[in-house]
Design a protein around this motif. Structure first.
Motif, mmCIF file in Angstrom:
data_model
loop_
_atom_site.group_PDB
_atom_site.id
_atom_site.type_symbol
_atom_site.label_atom_id
_atom_site.label_comp_id
_atom_site.label_asym_id
_atom_site.label_seq_id
_atom_site.Cartn_x
_atom_site.Cartn_y
_atom_site.Cartn_z
ATOM 1 N N ASN A 75 0.840 -1.200 0.000
ATOM 2 C CA ASN A 75 0.000 0.000 0.000
ATOM 3 C C ASN A 75 0.879 1.256 0.000
ATOM 4 N N CYS A 110 4.908 8.623 -11.783
ATOM 5 C CA CYS A 110 4.848 8.082 -10.428
ATOM 6 C C CYS A 110 6.086 8.492 -9.633
ATOM 7 N N GLY A 139 0.033 -7.263 -5.601
ATOM 8 C CA GLY A 139 0.033 -5.991 -6.312
ATOM 9 C C GLY A 139 0.293 -4.824 -5.382
ATOM 10 N N ASN A 140 0.413 -3.643 -5.967
ATOM 11 C CA ASN A 140 0.635 -2.446 -5.158
ATOM 12 C C ASN A 140 -0.432 -1.400 -5.455
ATOM 13 N N ILE A 141 -0.672 -0.560 -4.460
ATOM 14 C CA ILE A 141 -1.711 0.470 -4.556
ATOM 15 C C ILE A 141 -1.054 1.828 -4.350
ATOM 16 N N GLU A 186 -6.029 5.075 -11.340
ATOM 17 C CA GLU A 186 -5.007 4.028 -11.304
ATOM 18 C C GLU A 186 -5.173 3.144 -10.072
ATOM 19 N N ALA A 187 -5.452 3.760 -8.928
ATOM 20 C CA ALA A 187 -5.625 2.976 -7.700
ATOM 21 C C ALA A 187 -6.835 2.053 -7.803
ATOM 22 N N LYS A 202 -8.089 0.721 -10.533
ATOM 23 C CA LYS A 202 -7.745 -0.384 -11.431
ATOM 24 C C LYS A 202 -6.907 -1.433 -10.705
ATOM 25 N N ARG A 203 -5.973 -0.972 -9.883
ATOM 26 C CA ARG A 203 -5.106 -1.922 -9.169
ATOM 27 C C ARG A 203 -5.875 -2.653 -8.070
ATOM 28 N N ASP A 242 -7.814 -5.311 -9.751
ATOM 29 C CA ASP A 242 -6.910 -6.381 -10.178
ATOM 30 C C ASP A 242 -6.547 -7.283 -9.002
ATOM 31 N N ILE A 243 -6.282 -6.680 -7.849
ATOM 32 C CA ILE A 243 -5.951 -7.456 -6.648
ATOM 33 C C ILE A 243 -7.142 -8.310 -6.225
#
Length: 230
Positions: free
Chosen positions: A153, A165, A187-189, A213-214, A216-217, A220-221
């Protein structure tokens, strides 16, 4: 994603889930099976979330829970045995950082459901945070709790204008730890002010900012978690 999910807030001394889900200052009721979880308001394609927290039992949001281990253990056992969750696909149990009474009580209370229990570990990129999560990995191994994966996170700040980023708190700590522990990196947020504000206002971030972007991630997670646990 069409799953029935419950969320149990076991951060007894610092409950925040009620605020983050927009359910703070809400009355909770009981039926013959126990407490009835509160349900979040949401819109398709997201399903409502059933939520239980000690915050629903406190006089107000400023009330402090000053309990020693035995009383914490009794409360956790009651939350696990005396809540009418209904038919769920997943029950997510949010615990405070570390390996304290809450974690030990959950591990002991769910021994009879060992085949259905697993852990998701969350870290931030800094070495200090990664070291804390490394201890939680050791705890899971000793308690016989399989680890589904690790999430990083606050993993960089994505500029809303240029999409560049900036790694404010370093980067890669979660992935390195996952590789070291031989567990899945989920994954990362990234840091997103809208995500922070949504949590503070109890707004469904994925609904309001589905193209971020957050978001989408996070989606995905969630997809990876469903794949690994079904």
């Amino acid at each position: 994603m069409g799953k029935k999910v419950g969320l149990l807030d076991l951060d007894l001394c610092g409950p925040s889930i009620a605020l983050m889900t927009g359910l703070n200052e809400t009355t909770i009721y009981r039926n013959e099976k126990g407490w009835i979880p509160l349900t979040t308001l949401t819109t398709p394609p997201f399903s409502p979330l059933a939520v239980m927290s000690i915050a629903f039992l406190l006089k107000n949001s400023s009330s402090a829970v000053i309990w020693r281990g035995p009383k914490k253990n009794a409360m956790i056992k009651q939350f696990l045995e005396d809540v009418d969750w209904g038919d769920l696909d997943y029950l997510l149990i949010d615990t405070p950082p570390g390996t304290s009474d809450e974690h030990i009580s959950v591990a002991e209370a769910l021994k009879h459901r060992a085949d259905d229990v697993s852990a998701i570990l969350v870290t931030t990129p800094q070495i200090i945070a990664v070291n804390d999560v490394r201890r939680e990995i050791t705890f899971c191994h000793k308690a016989g709790i399989p680890i589904v994966g690790i999430i990083e996170n606050m993993s960089g700040y994505v500029c809303p204008h240029c999409s560049d980023c900036t790694n404010i708190f370093s980067s890669g700590g979660g992935q390195s730890l996952a590789e070291l522990a031989n567990v899945t990196f989920l994954g990362n947020i990234p840091i997103d002010p809208d995500l922070c504000e949504s949590a503070e206002k109890g707004i469904n971030y994925l609904n309001q900012f589905e193209n971020s972007e957050a978001s989408k991630r996070l989606s995905d997670i969630a997809g990876k978690l469903i794949t690994q646990t079904t």
